[in-house]
Design a protein around this motif. Sequence first.
Motif, PDB file in Angstrom:
ATOM      1  N   SER A  79       4.852   8.731 -10.234  1.00  0.00           N
ATOM      2  CA  SER A  79       6.150   8.627 -10.912  1.00  0.00           C
ATOM      3  C   SER A  79       6.316   7.332 -11.704  1.00  0.00           C
ATOM      4  O   SER A  79       7.020   7.307 -12.718  1.00  0.00           O
ATOM      5  CB  SER A  79       7.292   8.751  -9.896  1.00  0.00           C
ATOM      6  OG  SER A  79       7.216   7.708  -8.936  1.00  0.00           O
ATOM      7  N   ASN A  80       5.674   6.242 -11.242  1.00  0.00           N
ATOM      8  CA  ASN A  80       5.845   4.956 -11.924  1.00  0.00           C
ATOM      9  C   ASN A  80       4.533   4.163 -11.844  1.00  0.00           C
ATOM     10  O   ASN A  80       4.400   3.249 -11.025  1.00  0.00           O
ATOM     11  CB  ASN A  80       6.996   4.170 -11.282  1.00  0.00           C
ATOM     12  CG  ASN A  80       7.508   3.066 -12.183  1.00  0.00           C
ATOM     13  OD1 ASN A  80       6.741   2.490 -12.962  1.00  0.00           O
ATOM     14  ND2 ASN A  80       8.790   2.754 -12.078  1.00  0.00           N
ATOM     15  N   PRO A  81       3.571   4.493 -12.694  1.00  0.00           N
ATOM     16  CA  PRO A  81       2.247   3.852 -12.639  1.00  0.00           C
ATOM     17  C   PRO A  81       2.284   2.330 -12.784  1.00  0.00           C
ATOM     18  O   PRO A  81       1.459   1.638 -12.186  1.00  0.00           O
ATOM     19  CB  PRO A  81       1.502   4.487 -13.825  1.00  0.00           C
ATOM     20  CG  PRO A  81       2.210   5.769 -14.087  1.00  0.00           C
ATOM     21  CD  PRO A  81       3.641   5.513 -13.743  1.00  0.00           C
ATOM     22  N   ASN A  82       3.242   1.813 -13.555  1.00  0.00           N
ATOM     23  CA  ASN A  82       3.322   0.362 -13.753  1.00  0.00           C
ATOM     24  C   ASN A  82       3.661  -0.359 -12.442  1.00  0.00           C
ATOM     25  O   ASN A  82       3.036  -1.359 -12.077  1.00  0.00           O
ATOM     26  CB  ASN A  82       4.377   0.041 -14.817  1.00  0.00           C
ATOM     27  CG  ASN A  82       4.401  -1.436 -15.164  1.00  0.00           C
ATOM     28  OD1 ASN A  82       3.347  -2.055 -15.336  1.00  0.00           O
ATOM     29  ND2 ASN A  82       5.594  -1.997 -15.261  1.00  0.00           N
ATOM     30  N   VAL A  83       4.640   0.161 -11.712  1.00  0.00           N
ATOM     31  CA  VAL A  83       5.008  -0.413 -10.408  1.00  0.00           C
ATOM     32  C   VAL A  83       3.863  -0.225  -9.418  1.00  0.00           C
ATOM     33  O   VAL A  83       3.570  -1.120  -8.615  1.00  0.00           O
ATOM     34  CB  VAL A  83       6.308   0.237  -9.877  1.00  0.00           C
ATOM     35  CG1 VAL A  83       6.592  -0.220  -8.438  1.00  0.00           C
ATOM     36  CG2 VAL A  83       7.482  -0.108 -10.777  1.00  0.00           C
ATOM     37  N   ALA A  84       3.216   0.935  -9.492  1.00  0.00           N
ATOM     38  CA  ALA A  84       2.097   1.203  -8.590  1.00  0.00           C
ATOM     39  C   ALA A  84       0.971   0.198  -8.806  1.00  0.00           C
ATOM     40  O   ALA A  84       0.354  -0.278  -7.840  1.00  0.00           O
ATOM     41  CB  ALA A  84       1.581   2.626  -8.808  1.00  0.00           C
ATOM     42  N   LEU A  85       0.688  -0.129 -10.061  1.00  0.00           N
ATOM     43  CA  LEU A  85      -0.360  -1.100 -10.368  1.00  0.00           C
ATOM     44  C   LEU A  85      -0.011  -2.477  -9.811  1.00  0.00           C
ATOM     45  O   LEU A  85      -0.858  -3.169  -9.240  1.00  0.00           O
ATOM     46  CB  LEU A  85      -0.565  -1.178 -11.877  1.00  0.00           C
ATOM     47  CG  LEU A  85      -1.618  -2.173 -12.376  1.00  0.00           C
ATOM     48  CD1 LEU A  85      -3.000  -1.826 -11.805  1.00  0.00           C
ATOM     49  CD2 LEU A  85      -1.668  -2.202 -13.895  1.00  0.00           C
ATOM     50  N   LYS A 106       0.846  -1.212   0.000  1.00  0.00           N
ATOM     51  CA  LYS A 106       0.000   0.000   0.000  1.00  0.00           C
ATOM     52  C   LYS A 106       0.872   1.251   0.000  1.00  0.00           C
ATOM     53  O   LYS A 106       0.620   2.214  -0.747  1.00  0.00           O
ATOM     54  CB  LYS A 106      -0.928   0.004   1.222  1.00  0.00           C
ATOM     55  CG  LYS A 106      -1.780   1.272   1.328  1.00  0.00           C
ATOM     56  CD  LYS A 106      -2.687   1.245   2.527  1.00  0.00           C
ATOM     57  CE  LYS A 106      -3.930   0.437   2.247  1.00  0.00           C
ATOM     58  NZ  LYS A 106      -4.818   1.081   1.235  1.00  0.00           N
ATOM     59  N   LEU A 107       1.918   1.242   0.828  1.00  0.00           N
ATOM     60  CA  LEU A 107       2.816   2.397   0.891  1.00  0.00           C
ATOM     61  C   LEU A 107       3.613   2.557  -0.407  1.00  0.00           C
ATOM     62  O   LEU A 107       3.833   3.683  -0.866  1.00  0.00           O
ATOM     63  CB  LEU A 107       3.771   2.251   2.082  1.00  0.00           C
ATOM     64  CG  LEU A 107       3.127   2.396   3.464  1.00  0.00           C
ATOM     65  CD1 LEU A 107       4.124   2.039   4.562  1.00  0.00           C
ATOM     66  CD2 LEU A 107       2.585   3.806   3.670  1.00  0.00           C
ATOM     67  N   VAL A 108       4.017   1.437  -0.987  1.00  0.00           N
ATOM     68  CA  VAL A 108       4.741   1.501  -2.270  1.00  0.00           C
ATOM     69  C   VAL A 108       3.835   2.078  -3.352  1.00  0.00           C
ATOM     70  O   VAL A 108       4.255   2.950  -4.133  1.00  0.00           O
ATOM     71  CB  VAL A 108       5.239   0.096  -2.683  1.00  0.00           C
ATOM     72  CG1 VAL A 108       5.767   0.121  -4.125  1.00  0.00           C
ATOM     73  CG2 VAL A 108       6.315  -0.391  -1.732  1.00  0.00           C
ATOM     74  N   ASN A 109       2.600   1.623  -3.405  1.00  0.00           N
ATOM     75  CA  ASN A 109       1.637   2.129  -4.384  1.00  0.00           C
ATOM     76  C   ASN A 109       1.457   3.639  -4.247  1.00  0.00           C
ATOM     77  O   ASN A 109       1.463   4.377  -5.243  1.00  0.00           O
ATOM     78  CB  ASN A 109       0.292   1.417  -4.202  1.00  0.00           C
ATOM     79  CG  ASN A 109      -0.793   2.007  -5.079  1.00  0.00           C
ATOM     80  OD1 ASN A 109      -0.669   2.060  -6.291  1.00  0.00           O
ATOM     81  ND2 ASN A 109      -1.870   2.474  -4.472  1.00  0.00           N
ATOM     82  N   TYR A 110       1.327   4.100  -3.006  1.00  0.00           N
ATOM     83  CA  TYR A 110       1.164   5.539  -2.765  1.00  0.00           C
ATOM     84  C   TYR A 110       2.403   6.318  -3.210  1.00  0.00           C
ATOM     85  O   TYR A 110       2.286   7.387  -3.819  1.00  0.00           O
ATOM     86  CB  TYR A 110       0.901   5.780  -1.278  1.00  0.00           C
ATOM     87  CG  TYR A 110       0.880   7.242  -0.895  1.00  0.00           C
ATOM     88  CD1 TYR A 110      -0.220   8.047  -1.190  1.00  0.00           C
ATOM     89  CD2 TYR A 110       1.979   7.823  -0.259  1.00  0.00           C
ATOM     90  CE1 TYR A 110      -0.225   9.396  -0.846  1.00  0.00           C
ATOM     91  CE2 TYR A 110       1.977   9.165   0.085  1.00  0.00           C
ATOM     92  CZ  TYR A 110       0.868   9.950  -0.215  1.00  0.00           C
ATOM     93  OH  TYR A 110       0.870  11.275   0.119  1.00  0.00           O
ATOM     94  N   GLN A 111       3.583   5.765  -2.915  1.00  0.00           N
ATOM     95  CA  GLN A 111       4.833   6.475  -3.183  1.00  0.00           C
ATOM     96  C   GLN A 111       5.116   6.636  -4.678  1.00  0.00           C
ATOM     97  O   GLN A 111       5.646   7.654  -5.112  1.00  0.00           O
ATOM     98  CB  GLN A 111       5.998   5.735  -2.506  1.00  0.00           C
ATOM     99  CG  GLN A 111       7.338   6.422  -2.611  1.00  0.00           C
ATOM    100  CD  GLN A 111       7.381   7.739  -1.851  1.00  0.00           C
ATOM    101  OE1 GLN A 111       6.675   7.918  -0.865  1.00  0.00           O
ATOM    102  NE2 GLN A 111       8.199   8.673  -2.331  1.00  0.00           N
TER     103      GLN A 111
END
Length: 223
Positions: A39-45, A30-35
């Motif tokens: 800047s990096n929608p692919n990683v966030a997804l 959850k924190l990684v997605n927020y961060q």
Amino acid sequence: MNDTVDKLVVFLAKRDGIDKLVKTFQYVSKLVNYQVEISNPNVALRAKKWEVASGLSRKAFRTGRFLTGFNAIRRAPGSSKTFQLLAVLANAGEMVYFFFDHFLWLSRIEVLDPKLARRMSFISAFGESFGYIFFIISDLILIREGVRKQRKVVMEKPSDSDEEVRRLRVDRTMRLMGVAANVADLIIAIADIEPNPFCNHAITLGISGLVSAWAGWYRNWPS
């Protein structure tokens, strides 16, 4: 049992142990997605998918968990009338939480009507928060009693008190970890019951989830 790997194996063999590990995955993601959401929608997804999968997995692991609260009320309600009442209220709230969490899980994976998810989430979170309030009160009372007992032991037997004082300190630490975990989970439950900018912020939820998970690790780690 002094070997760390042995302790880890025993810890993860428990249902609470694997739950705390997956809960860590859930709230770190959850924190990684927020961060990295901007800047990096692919990683966030990917992080969001990990968060959702972890949350659903935890619900599956908790199948039948509501019976723990029922058994706690039936077997060991408390040492006094006050603690009996607190135990009944706390465990009753936890029973509601875990029971309706089954239906929330089934609606989230669309075995039941997905429209039920919001209602089941509210009922489950309400029971959860209700129970946590009384668990917190019980632990705070016992912490206060432990401090008083420690003072009394030191005053009456200052030369022979080391072992008893150590035991009381360990018990107090465990209860403080319990309070920290329950307060953190209460914040998460409030976010479901009454959404607000503070409780529903990704950082608040992420930190609360990790505090709860790591306090649980500490309390359940084999001695």
